[in-house]
Write a protein that holds these residues in place. Structure first.
Motif, PDB file in Angstrom:
ATOM      1  N   TRP A  14     -14.724   3.163 -12.030  1.00 48.39           N
ATOM      2  CA  TRP A  14     -14.447   4.597 -11.986  1.00 48.39           C
ATOM      3  C   TRP A  14     -12.985   4.884 -12.367  1.00 48.39           C
ATOM      4  O   TRP A  14     -12.429   5.912 -12.035  1.00 48.39           O
ATOM      5  N   LEU A  15     -12.362   3.930 -13.060  1.00 42.43           N
ATOM      6  CA  LEU A  15     -10.982   4.082 -13.541  1.00 42.43           C
ATOM      7  C   LEU A  15     -10.017   4.323 -12.390  1.00 42.43           C
ATOM      8  O   LEU A  15      -9.060   5.108 -12.502  1.00 42.43           O
ATOM      9  N   GLY A  16     -10.274   3.645 -11.278  1.00 42.33           N
ATOM     10  CA  GLY A  16      -9.384   3.768 -10.137  1.00 42.33           C
ATOM     11  C   GLY A  16      -8.107   2.975 -10.345  1.00 42.33           C
ATOM     12  O   GLY A  16      -8.034   2.078 -11.182  1.00 42.33           O
ATOM     13  N   ASP A  17      -7.104   3.306  -9.541  1.00 39.71           N
ATOM     14  CA  ASP A  17      -5.825   2.620  -9.677  1.00 39.71           C
ATOM     15  C   ASP A  17      -5.113   2.544  -8.320  1.00 39.71           C
ATOM     16  O   ASP A  17      -4.054   3.127  -8.112  1.00 39.71           O
ATOM     17  N   GLY A  18      -5.746   1.801  -7.387  1.00 42.42           N
ATOM     18  CA  GLY A  18      -5.092   1.552  -6.113  1.00 42.42           C
ATOM     19  C   GLY A  18      -5.386   2.545  -5.011  1.00 42.42           C
ATOM     20  O   GLY A  18      -4.849   2.420  -3.906  1.00 42.42           O
ATOM     21  N   GLU A  19      -6.264   3.520  -5.281  1.00 47.51           N
ATOM     22  CA  GLU A  19      -6.524   4.540  -4.260  1.00 47.51           C
ATOM     23  C   GLU A  19      -7.168   3.950  -3.008  1.00 47.51           C
ATOM     24  O   GLU A  19      -6.858   4.379  -1.886  1.00 47.51           O
ATOM     25  N   ILE A  20      -8.051   2.984  -3.192  1.00 43.12           N
ATOM     26  CA  ILE A  20      -8.728   2.384  -2.031  1.00 43.12           C
ATOM     27  C   ILE A  20      -7.742   1.613  -1.178  1.00 43.12           C
ATOM     28  O   ILE A  20      -7.748   1.721   0.059  1.00 43.12           O
ATOM     29  N   LEU A  21      -6.878   0.857  -1.817  1.00 44.36           N
ATOM     30  CA  LEU A  21      -5.888   0.087  -1.066  1.00 44.36           C
ATOM     31  C   LEU A  21      -4.896   1.017  -0.373  1.00 44.36           C
ATOM     32  O   LEU A  21      -4.456   0.746   0.749  1.00 44.36           O
ATOM     33  N   TRP A  22      -4.552   2.102  -1.029  1.00 43.42           N
ATOM     34  CA  TRP A  22      -3.685   3.105  -0.406  1.00 43.42           C
ATOM     35  C   TRP A  22      -4.331   3.658   0.856  1.00 43.42           C
ATOM     36  O   TRP A  22      -3.684   3.759   1.911  1.00 43.42           O
ATOM     37  N   ALA A  23      -5.609   4.006   0.765  1.00 43.58           N
ATOM     38  CA  ALA A  23      -6.321   4.548   1.921  1.00 43.58           C
ATOM     39  C   ALA A  23      -6.412   3.518   3.039  1.00 43.58           C
ATOM     40  O   ALA A  23      -6.278   3.851   4.224  1.00 43.58           O
ATOM     41  N   ALA A  24      -6.626   2.248   2.667  1.00 47.41           N
ATOM     42  CA  ALA A  24      -6.734   1.190   3.672  1.00 47.41           C
ATOM     43  C   ALA A  24      -5.411   0.996   4.408  1.00 47.41           C
ATOM     44  O   ALA A  24      -5.393   0.860   5.636  1.00 47.41           O
ATOM     45  N   LEU A  25      -4.303   0.982   3.684  1.00 44.12           N
ATOM     46  CA  LEU A  25      -2.990   0.819   4.316  1.00 44.12           C
ATOM     47  C   LEU A  25      -2.665   2.010   5.215  1.00 44.12           C
ATOM     48  O   LEU A  25      -2.080   1.845   6.297  1.00 44.12           O
ATOM     49  N   LEU A  26      -3.029   3.189   4.765  1.00 48.85           N
ATOM     50  CA  LEU A  26      -2.799   4.377   5.587  1.00 48.85           C
ATOM     51  C   LEU A  26      -3.635   4.301   6.861  1.00 48.85           C
ATOM     52  O   LEU A  26      -3.150   4.607   7.966  1.00 48.85           O
ATOM     53  N   LEU A  27      -4.897   3.884   6.718  1.00 47.19           N
ATOM     54  CA  LEU A  27      -5.783   3.756   7.874  1.00 47.19           C
ATOM     55  C   LEU A  27      -5.265   2.719   8.856  1.00 47.19           C
ATOM     56  O   LEU A  27      -5.277   2.937  10.074  1.00 47.19           O
ATOM     57  N   VAL A  28      -4.794   1.586   8.336  1.00 45.51           N
ATOM     58  CA  VAL A  28      -4.244   0.548   9.200  1.00 45.51           C
ATOM     59  C   VAL A  28      -3.002   1.055   9.922  1.00 45.51           C
ATOM     60  O   VAL A  28      -2.825   0.821  11.130  1.00 45.51           O
ATOM     61  N   SER A  29      -2.133   1.751   9.212  1.00 45.30           N
ATOM     62  CA  SER A  29      -0.901   2.267   9.817  1.00 45.30           C
ATOM     63  C   SER A  29      -1.202   3.219  10.962  1.00 45.30           C
ATOM     64  O   SER A  29      -0.667   3.075  12.078  1.00 45.30           O
ATOM     65  N   ILE A  30      -2.067   4.188  10.700  1.00 45.21           N
ATOM     66  CA  ILE A  30      -2.407   5.165  11.736  1.00 45.21           C
ATOM     67  C   ILE A  30      -3.178   4.505  12.875  1.00 45.21           C
ATOM     68  O   ILE A  30      -2.899   4.737  14.053  1.00 45.21           O
ATOM     69  N   GLY A  31      -4.149   3.656  12.518  1.00 42.00           N
ATOM     70  CA  GLY A  31      -4.960   2.995  13.543  1.00 42.00           C
ATOM     71  C   GLY A  31      -4.157   2.051  14.406  1.00 42.00           C
ATOM     72  O   GLY A  31      -4.355   1.983  15.629  1.00 42.00           O
ATOM     73  N   ALA A  32      -3.242   1.293  13.793  1.00 39.85           N
ATOM     74  CA  ALA A  32      -2.422   0.363  14.566  1.00 39.85           C
ATOM     75  C   ALA A  32      -1.451   1.108  15.475  1.00 39.85           C
ATOM     76  O   ALA A  32      -1.204   0.690  16.616  1.00 39.85           O
ATOM     77  N   ALA A  33      -0.891   2.209  14.973  1.00 45.56           N
ATOM     78  CA  ALA A  33      -0.008   3.017  15.817  1.00 45.56           C
ATOM     79  C   ALA A  33      -0.776   3.555  17.024  1.00 45.56           C
ATOM     80  O   ALA A  33      -0.272   3.530  18.166  1.00 45.56           O
TER      81      ALA A  33
END
Length: 218
Positions: free
Chosen positions: A177-196
């Motif tokens: 789908w011509l993605g460029d890191g959006e999934i990894l961005w979402a995962a890092l954001l989720l980890v940051s918020i979830g870990a906090a």
């Protein structure tokens, strides 16, 4: 406190395959400390693979994402077998408590920082790493204060690695789908918020336990 105790509650620890491998490792000249140290190496390769995805394209990029996913899971396997070889295998060492905890903190940093650089957002990777380390700090602070170890989530170690593994596998297909890191961005954001959030919830449970324990003693 939920999911407490001196060892992280893992269903895989009671599986036949895990017990068979742990017995094999215990019968060899493999120490729990070496397995713990190997987890840092696996995490370093995972972080490097994530990092290199930002420098490659097409098939090689997908292969690096799959490699990152596999190394994340290898890190977890090392975390599983070091404890099993030490406890069930009776090969615990005097400095085992250090090697049981220190490599995990380094491993989280390697993986999340590498992922952050891979998508060109190192600050997000460092944030995920910092909050991941904070969850462990709060747990160990509780142990130092006499409270049971709190391994609860919503973003404990196994949840963080599951998130990053899933993100890596899905990212390997992002060319569709011509993605460029959006999934990894979402995962890092989720980890940051979830870990906090995990750190805050563990801190609240720890404070409650300390107050109730003080009342009972009083």
């Amino acid at each position: 406190m939920t999911e407490t105790g001196d060892r992280r509650p893992l269903a895989s620890r009671n599986s036949r395959w895990a017990q068979a491998i742990a017995r094999r490792l215990a019968s060899m000249n493999v120490t729990p400390n070496r397995i713990s140290q190997a987890s840092m190496l696996a995490a370093a390769f995972a972080g490097l693979a994530f990092w290199l995805t930002g420098e490659t394209q097409d098939g090689m990029r997908g292969a690096l994402f799959i490699a990152a996913a596999l190394f994340c899971q290898l890190r977890l396997l090392c975390n599983l077998f070091d404890g099993m070889v030490a406890v069930e295998g009776g090969k615990g060492e005097a400095d085992g408590p250090f090697w049981n905890e220190f490599p995990d903190r380094i491993a989280d940093i390697f993986i999340f920082v590498g992922a952050g650089y891979g998508i060109g957002l190192p600050a997000l990777g460092f944030a995920a790493a910092a909050f991941a380390v904070l969850t462990a700090y709060v747990r160990e602070l509780g142990r130092a204060n006499g409270a049971p170890s709190d391994f609860s989530g919503p973003m404990a170690k196994q949840h963080r690695m599951a998130t990053m593994t899933a993100a890596a596998v899905l990212s390997s297909l992002e060319g569709l789908w011509l993605g460029d890191g959006e999934i990894l961005w979402a995962a890092l954001l989720l980890v940051s918020i979830g870990a906090a959030l995990t750190a805050l919830l563990r801190a609240r449970r720890q404070i409650t336990w300390l107050r109730q324990n003080a009342i009972q003693k009083g």
